[in-house]
Design an enzyme around this catalytic site. Structure first.
Site, PDB file in Angstrom:
ATOM      1  N   HIS A 253       0.828  -1.209   0.000  1.00 30.35           N
ATOM      2  CA  HIS A 253       0.000   0.000   0.000  1.00 30.35           C
ATOM      3  C   HIS A 253       0.856   1.250   0.000  1.00 30.35           C
ATOM      4  CE1 HIS A 253       0.111   1.480   4.250  1.00 30.35           C
ATOM      5  NE2 HIS A 253       0.225   0.222   4.600  1.00 30.35           N
ATOM      6  N   ASP A 265       5.765   2.378   7.093  1.00 29.38           N
ATOM      7  CA  ASP A 265       4.375   1.983   6.830  1.00 29.38           C
ATOM      8  C   ASP A 265       3.738   2.953   5.851  1.00 29.38           C
ATOM      9  OD1 ASP A 265       1.861   0.912   6.912  1.00 29.38           O
ATOM     10  OD2 ASP A 265       1.406   1.585   8.936  1.00 29.38           O
ATOM     11  N   GLU A 297      -5.355   1.788   2.236  1.00 31.18           N
ATOM     12  CA  GLU A 297      -5.180   0.635   3.136  1.00 31.18           C
ATOM     13  C   GLU A 297      -5.480   1.025   4.556  1.00 31.18           C
ATOM     14  OE1 GLU A 297      -3.033  -2.256   5.821  1.00 31.18           O
ATOM     15  OE2 GLU A 297      -2.904  -0.092   5.714  1.00 31.18           O
ATOM     16  N   GLU A 298      -4.985   2.197   4.946  1.00 30.70           N
ATOM     17  CA  GLU A 298      -5.130   2.622   6.338  1.00 30.70           C
ATOM     18  C   GLU A 298      -6.583   2.908   6.704  1.00 30.70           C
ATOM     19  OE1 GLU A 298      -2.797   2.224   8.301  1.00 30.70           O
ATOM     20  OE2 GLU A 298      -0.869   2.527   7.297  1.00 30.70           O
ATOM     21  N   ASP A 326       4.000  -5.193   3.671  1.00 25.32           N
ATOM     22  CA  ASP A 326       3.547  -4.049   4.450  1.00 25.32           C
ATOM     23  C   ASP A 326       4.472  -3.913   5.661  1.00 25.32           C
ATOM     24  OD1 ASP A 326       2.145  -2.003   5.577  1.00 25.32           O
ATOM     25  OD2 ASP A 326       0.262  -3.103   5.808  1.00 25.32           O
ATOM     26  N   HIS A 425       2.773   4.581  12.928  1.00 26.30           N
ATOM     27  CA  HIS A 425       1.674   5.555  12.847  1.00 26.30           C
ATOM     28  C   HIS A 425       1.965   6.849  13.598  1.00 26.30           C
ATOM     29  CE1 HIS A 425      -1.672   2.529  11.429  1.00 26.30           C
ATOM     30  NE2 HIS A 425      -0.640   2.590  10.630  1.00 26.30           N
TER      31      HIS A 425
HETATM   32 ZN   LIG Z   1       0.662  -0.572   6.422  1.00 29.48          ZN
END
Ligand SMILES: [Zn+2]
Length: 488
Positions: A253, A265, A297-298, A326, A425
């Site tokens: 992603h 990420d 994706e998130e 990922d 994140h």
């Molecule tokens: Zn991811």
């Protein structure tokens, strides 16, 4: 081709398909071999591209590559331009929209952080009195008559957010605020369409502040819930050569969360498969390889889900295997392989999932001599929709929010007792904080699978039309998969 603004992606794509030859270009390229493909992969190229994505993020207000932002759209442009220059792939940019919601709340003139509940209707309420609902609002009798025309304030707990929002609307509330019963902003879902007023979640602390203010007099609030759609894009690149009826699909992603640039990420996976796609262009393959860069994706695997939803059964049957990448450069890394045979977590993928797990177990044990461990095949990334469609799947990752064990620290170094990516994140998910060693090794794992299956699918079970078989397989876990949103 230079794309100056993002609105031009589709126009650029249109010109791209006009100019690109549709039939395979006559080529005299050697058949791909794993060691030859791996040998040409460079750490410096991974890092260089990581910096490019980070620059895209930092040129964006919010310093991220969230869907719909310049940071993400530049990422998509960059992929299209880089792949197009190879003249080796048929490229498709697949647009789709993602529903988006935002809210603002001010109470007695002070701004409060709020999160619109998924499935809330939109609406703007100005200077309406806030009325506290009794108990925890799981009974119609908890909703007082003075709610009519006003905003309901309710504690989280016991019954669903949908039940509370339904009771509130039935009692005449024009807006609903649900406050958390544990620390933190309440981000929830109503679980489906219903007869609700605009509904948001707030934190426990803010809820208690408003409850206290209500104890000493009338409190009025402005609540605005806005619903819109974000236009975003998947990128697909399929080798012009190779058997188009037997395809290896390889995906990652491209989007980040809003909190940061998303370089581990999932800049790492996006770049890992891009680098393999670039180097593959010096070889030929017997089977077709389709690289997919998924957006959204998130927000709940939306890009991969959109792609899979566009496949006919016949097209889906041509995909022999999907492999997913990922987070492959985690600073406190592990070497994890999706547990496609179910030996560790008892969630088994469609036939072929066990075989690709074994391919990588053998590769890392034999050629590289690095220990690997299985990771739960729970559909928490873009392979989920492929599993749901009955397509065999696998993948490699260096870990997200799992906690490093003593055994893993012994194997890989790093810090026991903290998560694999402490920057997961956050704004600290940057190039500077990656582990480039694991990044290149897992990228070599991608190359090994691409070369192996690019030559032959002989190690996979014979092709069986999915419509003709029944099987026990991993089923993705609904809301949990979609970001762990809470219904209660
Ligand atoms: Zn991811």
């Amino acid at each position: 081709m230079k794309l100056s603004s993002y609105a031009s992606v589709l126009a650029a794509l249109a010109s791209l398909s006009e100019s690109a030859p549709t039939e395979p270009v006559a080529r005299d390229l050697p058949l791909v071999q794993s060691n030859q493909l791996r040998r040409v992969l460079l750490r410096s190229e991974l890092l260089k591209k990581g910096n490019i994505l980070q620059d895209f993020a930092y040129a964006t207000e919010g310093r991220n590559r969230y869907i719909g932002t310049p940071g993400h759209n530049s990422t998509v442009n960059y992929l299209v331009e880089t792949l197009d220059a190879l003249n080796y792939y048929d490229i498709e940019v697949q647009p789709f929209t993602v529903p988006s919601a935002s809210s603002t709340l001010s109470v007695s003139g002070a701004e409060y952080e709020s999160a619109p509940m998924t499935f809330t209707p939109a609406g703007a309420i100005v200077a309406a009195p806030v009325v506290l609902v009794a108990n925890i609002g799981c009974d119609a009798a908890d909703y007082p008559a003075e709610l009519a025309g006003n905003i309901a304030l309710i504690s989280r707990g016991t019954c669903t957010f949908a039940a509370k929002a339904t009771f509130a609307k039935a009692a005449g509330a024009i807006g609903t605020i649900i406050y958390n019963n544990v620390e933190g902003l309440l981000q929830g879902t109503l679980g489906g369409e219903g007869d609700y007023a605009p509904t948001v979640g707030i934190s426990l602390a803010d809820g208690q502040t408003i409850v206290a203010a209500l104890g000493s007099g009338t409190v009025t609030a402005d609540l605005d819930v806005d619903l819109s759609e974000i236009l975003t894009y998947n990128v697909l690149a399929t080798t012009k050569g190779g058997d188009q009826n037997n395809i290896l699909a390889v995906g990652a992603h491209t989007d980040s969360v809003q909190a940061g640039p998303g370089i581990n990420d999932n800049g790492s996976g996006s770049i890992g498969i891009l680098e393999v796609a670039i180097k593959l262009a010096s070889f030929s393959t017997n089977n077709a390889i389709r690289f997919g860069w998924w957006s959204g994706e998130e927000e709940g695997l939306l890009g991969a889900e959109h792609y899979v939803s566009t496949l006919s059964q016949e097209e889906a049957d041509k995909i022999r295997l999907y492999i997913n990448f990922d987070m492959i450069a985690s600073p406190n890394f592990v070497y994890e392989i999706y547990d496609g045979d179910g030996s560790a977590f008892n969630l088994t993928g469609p036939p072929g999932s066990a075989e690709v797990e074994k391919l990588w177990e053998d590769f890392y044990r034999g050629e590289v001599d690095i220990p690997t461990k299985p990771t739960e095949f729970d559909g928490r990334s873009d392979y989920g929709p492929f599993l749901d469609a009955g397509i065999a799947a696998g993948g490699l990752t260096s870990g997200a929010d799992g906690v490093k064990t003593a055994q893993e620290a012994e194997w890989y170094g790093g810090t026991e007792g903290i998560i694999y990516d402490p920057n997961y994140h956050t704004a600290r998910d940057t190039v500077e904080n990656l582990n480039v060693g694991v990044w290149i090794q897992l990228t070599k794992g991608i190359a090994h699978a691409v070369a192996t299956y690019g030559r032959s699918f002989e190690t996979l079970p014979a092709k069986v039309k999915r419509s003709e078989r029944s099987e026990k397989r991993a089923v993705s876990a609904g809301f949990q998969r979609k970001g762990g949103k809470l219904v209660y």
